[in-house]
Scaffold this motif. Structure first.
Motif, mmCIF file in Angstrom:
data_model
loop_
_atom_site.group_PDB
_atom_site.id
_atom_site.type_symbol
_atom_site.label_atom_id
_atom_site.label_comp_id
_atom_site.label_asym_id
_atom_site.label_seq_id
_atom_site.Cartn_x
_atom_site.Cartn_y
_atom_site.Cartn_z
ATOM 1 N N LEU A 54 0.806 -1.211 0.000
ATOM 2 C CA LEU A 54 0.000 0.000 0.000
ATOM 3 C C LEU A 54 0.850 1.277 0.000
ATOM 4 C CD1 LEU A 54 -2.821 -0.995 2.511
ATOM 5 C CD2 LEU A 54 -2.849 -1.072 0.015
ATOM 6 N N LYS A 55 2.175 1.087 -0.043
ATOM 7 C CA LYS A 55 3.104 2.223 -0.011
ATOM 8 C C LYS A 55 2.767 3.159 1.152
ATOM 9 C CE LYS A 55 5.332 3.411 -3.660
ATOM 10 N NZ LYS A 55 5.804 3.927 -4.947
ATOM 11 N N LEU A 56 2.647 2.551 2.339
ATOM 12 C CA LEU A 56 2.326 3.294 3.553
ATOM 13 C C LEU A 56 3.506 3.229 4.515
ATOM 14 C CD1 LEU A 56 0.251 4.829 5.298
ATOM 15 C CD2 LEU A 56 -0.376 2.599 6.260
ATOM 16 N N VAL A 57 4.026 4.390 4.870
ATOM 17 C CA VAL A 57 5.139 4.500 5.808
ATOM 18 C C VAL A 57 4.575 4.924 7.160
ATOM 19 C CG1 VAL A 57 7.207 5.845 6.394
ATOM 20 C CG2 VAL A 57 6.840 5.080 4.039
ATOM 21 N N VAL A 58 5.013 4.234 8.217
ATOM 22 C CA VAL A 58 4.626 4.585 9.581
ATOM 23 C C VAL A 58 5.888 5.027 10.311
ATOM 24 C CG1 VAL A 58 3.594 3.777 11.739
ATOM 25 C CG2 VAL A 58 2.781 2.846 9.546
ATOM 26 N N GLU A 59 5.888 6.276 10.760
ATOM 27 C CA GLU A 59 7.035 6.828 11.475
ATOM 28 C C GLU A 59 6.661 7.057 12.935
ATOM 29 O OE1 GLU A 59 9.632 6.270 9.510
ATOM 30 O OE2 GLU A 59 10.399 8.329 9.500
ATOM 31 N N LEU A 60 7.563 6.709 13.821
ATOM 32 C CA LEU A 60 7.388 6.985 15.242
ATOM 33 C C LEU A 60 8.374 8.073 15.635
ATOM 34 C CD1 LEU A 60 6.989 3.426 16.811
ATOM 35 C CD2 LEU A 60 5.292 4.885 15.705
ATOM 36 N N ASP A 61 7.855 9.084 16.285
ATOM 37 C CA ASP A 61 8.673 10.239 16.632
ATOM 38 C C ASP A 61 8.803 10.371 18.132
ATOM 39 O OD1 ASP A 61 8.784 10.804 13.933
ATOM 40 O OD2 ASP A 61 7.174 12.285 14.005
ATOM 41 N N GLY A 62 10.040 10.562 18.570
ATOM 42 C CA GLY A 62 10.314 10.846 19.972
ATOM 43 C C GLY A 62 10.614 12.324 20.141
ATOM 44 N N GLY A 63 11.085 12.680 21.310
ATOM 45 C CA GLY A 63 11.367 14.068 21.629
ATOM 46 C C GLY A 63 12.367 14.729 20.699
ATOM 47 N N GLN A 64 13.285 13.954 20.129
ATOM 48 C CA GLN A 64 14.292 14.525 19.233
ATOM 49 C C GLN A 64 13.665 15.138 17.993
ATOM 50 O OE1 GLN A 64 13.698 11.282 19.472
ATOM 51 N NE2 GLN A 64 13.807 10.346 17.459
ATOM 52 N N GLN A 71 13.262 18.973 8.954
ATOM 53 C CA GLN A 71 13.807 17.796 8.267
ATOM 54 C C GLN A 71 12.714 16.752 8.031
ATOM 55 O OE1 GLN A 71 16.891 17.225 11.264
ATOM 56 N NE2 GLN A 71 18.409 17.224 9.609
ATOM 57 N N ASP A 72 11.815 16.602 9.006
ATOM 58 C CA ASP A 72 10.715 15.646 8.849
ATOM 59 C C ASP A 72 9.797 16.043 7.696
ATOM 60 O OD1 ASP A 72 11.635 14.098 10.921
ATOM 61 O OD2 ASP A 72 10.205 14.872 12.400
ATOM 62 N N ILE A 73 9.569 17.330 7.522
ATOM 63 C CA ILE A 73 8.729 17.812 6.422
ATOM 64 C C ILE A 73 9.388 17.502 5.084
ATOM 65 C CG2 ILE A 73 7.834 19.898 5.294
ATOM 66 C CD1 ILE A 73 7.392 21.008 8.176
ATOM 67 N N VAL A 74 10.693 17.764 4.982
ATOM 68 C CA VAL A 74 11.432 17.472 3.748
ATOM 69 C C VAL A 74 11.379 15.977 3.454
ATOM 70 C CG1 VAL A 74 13.753 17.457 2.717
ATOM 71 C CG2 VAL A 74 12.918 19.494 3.915
ATOM 72 N N ARG A 75 11.598 15.178 4.475
ATOM 73 C CA ARG A 75 11.580 13.720 4.339
ATOM 74 C C ARG A 75 10.208 13.238 3.864
ATOM 75 N NH1 ARG A 75 14.216 9.476 7.773
ATOM 76 N NH2 ARG A 75 12.724 7.819 8.097
ATOM 77 N N THR A 76 9.153 13.754 4.501
ATOM 78 C CA THR A 76 7.794 13.357 4.129
ATOM 79 C C THR A 76 7.483 13.751 2.688
ATOM 80 O OG1 THR A 76 7.008 13.457 6.412
ATOM 81 C CG2 THR A 76 5.338 13.682 4.684
ATOM 82 N N LYS A 77 7.845 14.949 2.302
ATOM 83 C CA LYS A 77 7.593 15.390 0.922
ATOM 84 C C LYS A 77 8.339 14.505 -0.076
ATOM 85 C CE LYS A 77 6.235 20.099 1.743
ATOM 86 N NZ LYS A 77 6.376 21.492 1.391
ATOM 87 N N TYR A 78 9.559 14.123 0.257
ATOM 88 C CA TYR A 78 10.321 13.236 -0.624
ATOM 89 C C TYR A 78 9.610 11.890 -0.766
ATOM 90 C CZ TYR A 78 13.813 10.107 -2.463
ATOM 91 O OH TYR A 78 14.452 9.166 -3.232
ATOM 92 N N LEU A 79 9.214 11.300 0.359
ATOM 93 C CA LEU A 79 8.546 10.001 0.320
ATOM 94 C C LEU A 79 7.226 10.084 -0.443
ATOM 95 C CD1 LEU A 79 9.337 8.872 3.970
ATOM 96 C CD2 LEU A 79 10.304 7.901 1.875
#
Length: 125
Positions: A54-64, A71-79
């Motif tokens: 399904l081309k579904l990425v699940v990311e877990l985010d901690g305090g960092q 960077q997360d926005i850039v990464r998400t847009k790339y994916l």
């Protein structure tokens, strides 16, 4: 410099408690009979979990991730440019609201399946 493969192996070995808990629930087609991979390379990134069908990425985010939102926005847009849908959960959501996370994941899987079926119907043959 660490290669992506070595990074993925290191991340698999050093999972957070939240990653371990989610992985126990979704591994080996335990969740809705869907195959997930962990610490999967989608170059130039290593994503936490992915369902390739399904081309579904699940990311877990901690305090960092509070400091790396750009960077997360850039990464998400790339994916997304590669056809993936990205959903994110905070580690504390996994640890304190696990059933709600699984419900959200279930709904997202259903929605993603419908989206891909619709896109396939729209593609000229």
């Amino acid at each position: 410099m660490e290669t992506l493969l070595n990074k993925a192996k290191r991340l698999r070995t050093n999972q957070t408690t939240a990653e371990q808990q989610l992985w126990r629930a979704i591994r080996a087609k335990r969740f809705e009979n869907r195959k997930f991979y962990r610490q999967f390379i989608i170059s130039p990134y290593v994503v936490d979990f992915v369902n390739r069908d399904l081309k579904l990425v699940v990311e877990l985010d901690g305090g960092q991730h509070m400091d790396s939102q750009r960077q997360d926005i850039v990464r998400t847009k790339y994916l997304e440019s590669k056809g993936y849908k990205v959903i994110r959960f905070w580690n504390n959501q996994i640890l304190s609201e696990f059933e709600a996370v699984l419900l959200s994941l279930s709904l997202t899987l259903s929605q993603r399946e419908r989206e891909l079926k619709y896109l396939n119907l729209q593609t000229p043959r």
